[in-house]
Design a protein around this motif. Sequence first.
Motif, PDB file in Angstrom:
ATOM      1  N   ASP A  10     -17.400  16.127  -2.568  1.00  8.34           N
ATOM      2  CA  ASP A  10     -16.713  15.632  -1.376  1.00  8.34           C
ATOM      3  C   ASP A  10     -16.914  14.133  -1.188  1.00  8.34           C
ATOM      4  OD1 ASP A  10     -19.287  16.776   0.993  1.00  8.34           O
ATOM      5  OD2 ASP A  10     -19.382  15.721  -0.925  1.00  8.34           O
ATOM      6  N   LEU A  11     -17.129  13.409  -2.265  1.00 13.12           N
ATOM      7  CA  LEU A  11     -17.275  11.961  -2.137  1.00 13.12           C
ATOM      8  C   LEU A  11     -15.922  11.322  -1.867  1.00 13.12           C
ATOM      9  CD1 LEU A  11     -19.703  10.975  -5.034  1.00 13.12           C
ATOM     10  CD2 LEU A  11     -20.160  10.928  -2.596  1.00 13.12           C
ATOM     11  N   PRO A  12     -15.905  10.139  -1.213  1.00 13.97           N
ATOM     12  CA  PRO A  12     -14.622   9.439  -1.035  1.00 13.97           C
ATOM     13  C   PRO A  12     -14.180   8.852  -2.369  1.00 13.97           C
ATOM     14  CG  PRO A  12     -16.416   8.103  -0.205  1.00 13.97           C
ATOM     15  CD  PRO A  12     -17.026   9.411  -0.594  1.00 13.97           C
ATOM     16  N   MET A  13     -12.888   8.649  -2.468  1.00 15.44           N
ATOM     17  CA  MET A  13     -12.341   8.125  -3.720  1.00 15.44           C
ATOM     18  C   MET A  13     -12.779   6.686  -3.916  1.00 15.44           C
ATOM     19  SD  MET A  13      -8.544   9.501  -4.367  1.00 15.44           S
ATOM     20  CE  MET A  13      -8.438   8.336  -5.670  1.00 15.44           C
ATOM     21  N   PRO A  14     -12.988   6.264  -5.161  1.00 15.40           N
ATOM     22  CA  PRO A  14     -13.347   4.862  -5.384  1.00 15.40           C
ATOM     23  C   PRO A  14     -12.185   3.947  -5.045  1.00 15.40           C
ATOM     24  CG  PRO A  14     -13.117   6.017  -7.453  1.00 15.40           C
ATOM     25  CD  PRO A  14     -12.969   7.030  -6.405  1.00 15.40           C
ATOM     26  N   ARG A  15     -12.553   2.740  -4.692  1.00 21.44           N
ATOM     27  CA  ARG A  15     -11.539   1.773  -4.256  1.00 21.44           C
ATOM     28  C   ARG A  15     -10.693   1.328  -5.442  1.00 21.44           C
ATOM     29  NH1 ARG A  15     -12.457  -3.868  -3.252  1.00 21.44           N
ATOM     30  NH2 ARG A  15     -14.635  -3.482  -3.717  1.00 21.44           N
ATOM     31  N   VAL A  16      -9.396   1.261  -5.242  1.00 23.97           N
ATOM     32  CA  VAL A  16      -8.484   0.785  -6.287  1.00 23.97           C
ATOM     33  C   VAL A  16      -8.417  -0.728  -6.197  1.00 23.97           C
ATOM     34  CG1 VAL A  16      -6.124   0.839  -7.131  1.00 23.97           C
ATOM     35  CG2 VAL A  16      -7.128   2.899  -6.149  1.00 23.97           C
ATOM     36  N   THR A  17      -8.718  -1.400  -7.312  1.00 22.98           N
ATOM     37  CA  THR A  17      -8.684  -2.875  -7.290  1.00 22.98           C
ATOM     38  C   THR A  17      -7.242  -3.340  -7.407  1.00 22.98           C
ATOM     39  OG1 THR A  17      -9.070  -2.778  -9.655  1.00 22.98           O
ATOM     40  CG2 THR A  17     -10.968  -3.222  -8.265  1.00 22.98           C
ATOM     41  N   VAL A  18      -6.798  -4.060  -6.391  1.00 18.69           N
ATOM     42  CA  VAL A  18      -5.423  -4.564  -6.383  1.00 18.69           C
ATOM     43  C   VAL A  18      -5.467  -6.041  -6.716  1.00 18.69           C
ATOM     44  CG1 VAL A  18      -3.346  -4.824  -4.989  1.00 18.69           C
ATOM     45  CG2 VAL A  18      -4.864  -2.884  -4.608  1.00 18.69           C
ATOM     46  N   HIS A  19      -4.540  -6.468  -7.523  1.00 16.44           N
ATOM     47  CA  HIS A  19      -4.478  -7.876  -7.905  1.00 16.44           C
ATOM     48  C   HIS A  19      -4.168  -8.709  -6.665  1.00 16.44           C
ATOM     49  CE1 HIS A  19      -3.404 -11.459 -10.230  1.00 16.44           C
ATOM     50  NE2 HIS A  19      -4.081 -10.887 -11.216  1.00 16.44           N
TER      51      HIS A  19
END
Lengths: 549, 247
Positions: A183-192
């Motif tokens: 139930d961990l939160p999703m990792p952050r998506v790195t946006v350019h």
Amino acid sequence: MSEQQPLHPIACQLACLLVEEQLGPLCKEVCDLLLRKETQSLPELSRGTGCSRFELHQALLVLIQHNCVQPYTLVHDEGGSTPAQTVFQPDLRSILYRFRSARCLLHIIDTWGHIDSPATSKIAECIIEGLLENGRLTSDQLCINVAGKLDAGCKNQTPHKSIKRTLCQLISNHYVERAPPADLPMPRVTVHPKALSKRGGMSSSAKAAADQAENVRRLDKVGYGKERYRIPNDLRLDDDSSDCQSASKRQKVNHPSGTVGAELKGAPILWRVSFEEFNRRFRHDACVELIDQAKDGKAAAVAAAILQKTRQFETILKEESSQPTSAGIIKAALEEMKSRDTELPDIPDVAEALRQLEDDDLGLINSAPGGPDGTTYQIDLRFCISLTRLKAMEAIVRQRFGRLGLRIWRVLLLTGQLEQKSIKELALGDQKEVRQLLYGMLKAGFMAVTDIPKTADRAASRTFYTWRVQPESMTEKIGIDTLHAMFNVASRLSVESVLNSELLQQLELENKAIFKTHGQQLGRLKVVRDLLESSLLRLDDTSALFNDF
Amino acid sequence: MAGRGRGGFRGRGRGGPGFPLAKDDEGNVLSTQIEGPPPLYPELVELPDRPAITSRDERLLRKHRALASFYKKSPYYLKRNSDSGPGTGGVTAEIDRLSGISKKRREGPSLQLSDVMTLHPKYFPPELYNGKQRRTGGSSAKQQQFWASQQADKGKDDQDMNERLAKLEKQETAASKTDKDGKAPGGGEKGEDEDNEEKRAALEDEVFEEDDEDGYGHDDDDYLQGQDYDDDEGYDVDEGGGDDAFY
């Protein structure tokens, strides 16, 4: 848990090949879809794979068990009516690390004597082997699994106490970690940054609310990060000689309320192998080997002692440099290592050895004066790894383009940007040959060309073309090429196995007749398999240097 | 304006070839003529030397193969149900199917995933299994049995292919020796000619032993004479029927 990183297609293909070989075609199908789409929910997976519900669930369970896929909880809106959804994300690095399993086992066998008594080396090896085979196990399951391996054919039974003690040692040295919860939160998506500016900014209040929600969810992830290597009470032993108590005191943390740190009642703890720690050890080994080649065995022993003492303070794999350590602590570490490994060289004056290392022009060790313990020393790990990579790059350039190609490459590395005529003069080569090599290296991705026009029309006759070497892009290119080579070798191995499957089946059944009729073919198959598998494992060492360290 | 009519071309350079030229960096013209058909085979590339397998490589290979063998035989290796149909399992599966021996009887009952995994909602989303499959940890008897059987198989799998080949060769040599020694157990001194004759006989036995087992015979067997051999058989037989058409 690292942030999401883009998945290279060839790495995905290699991962699928490995999953198919080890976990079967069903898991490969699910893994393939996840690697292509990156994050999928259960209904999306069902539609995409076309598997039956039961098959899909089985495949996902196996992939989670073996840490190839990680489930996350996706909360659509805070306090809204939409329930949280479970999504599945592939862990490409964990899948590719499975090539390194044999190397991890050998590392434990060879180096356990530096950590604990050699008598427990076999127990440690069996624990790691059991976790690699089964993915995740509880401590009780591990004890039974290891006892079964050790006691096979023996009358004496290995006590579970010694197995648990060794497990504690492995956890305190970070070789084994807790499996992450589902139930961990999703990792952050790195946006350019440019994509962000193109999207247009959110209003400041909405942005602040989103950031706050993100921080609240991230507490769970931070909680797991601190829980990873915590030894539970039931595993901790009461004997004084155990390091478990000191390790548990070092890792005592405050659990944030309402987070994953508060364990569910009756929830078992699943343990798994921490490939991050193994990669860290391999990285340190590469640095020590470089110092050994650049200087001598004594300098390498000093470097190994520094890294052993400062390893516990590293938080990420790619640390820039080790923690500053004083000469006294290094000397104590060396004596401890010498007591466990008598083959280490004697170093009577550690401070002098450190000063000699520091005075070296290479700059592998830096010092900082002052501090309560005197002068402190630290190893520049990033520089060591970049030097190791440069050596590997030189070997690759020499093999593919010859000595002249290597000379050209070195000239450009040292001087920066040069024109073709200057390169020809400095590298002492023929004009035609130099041009061919330069364009060959440009095609291979080892060189870059910059055009400097004299006029606005950028006519070729009035433009300077300068050549240069970019080690960073070359590192990335070689890393991808290595994965590509691994994929080719693994495919060839798979084809050989399929073509000779009938023969291998007969060998399994120990059919004597096949030796007479197909002895030559079997001998050839054996040689081919040995070469391909050993090449695959060696390529993985190169891939680790360029992709992971 | 004056140059646009008849004299238009004159101002543009004389003696030009009329088509674009390929030039290198120094301005030399490169030849673009096709000099015949492309080569049938690419140029012979000097292949690198075969890498030597060190002792470290051998240790790594042993561990790598042990793990690969474990995965193949574990319940973690999943196949699709369509993969177990006829014609998909190779010779062994076909033999089992035709002889009526089922795989289950040969290998024993297969294990379920829930027997070997700890399915707890903390680590595995609950939608992937039902309450019956859920286990809260602890080792089941089936799990222990599975590990024990894997450990027993490991002893066999640890034998490298080379060792198995050597073992088979030894068995084969012992078997063939027993067949020959059964007839002439003594020895005594033998002449060189007798040794050569024996070797020749052994070679012939080796080459033709399969034929003997199949009952095809030796020199007078037409099958060994090749496709051009004319055995003069079957031409003088009068099959009757006269000149009537054959339907």
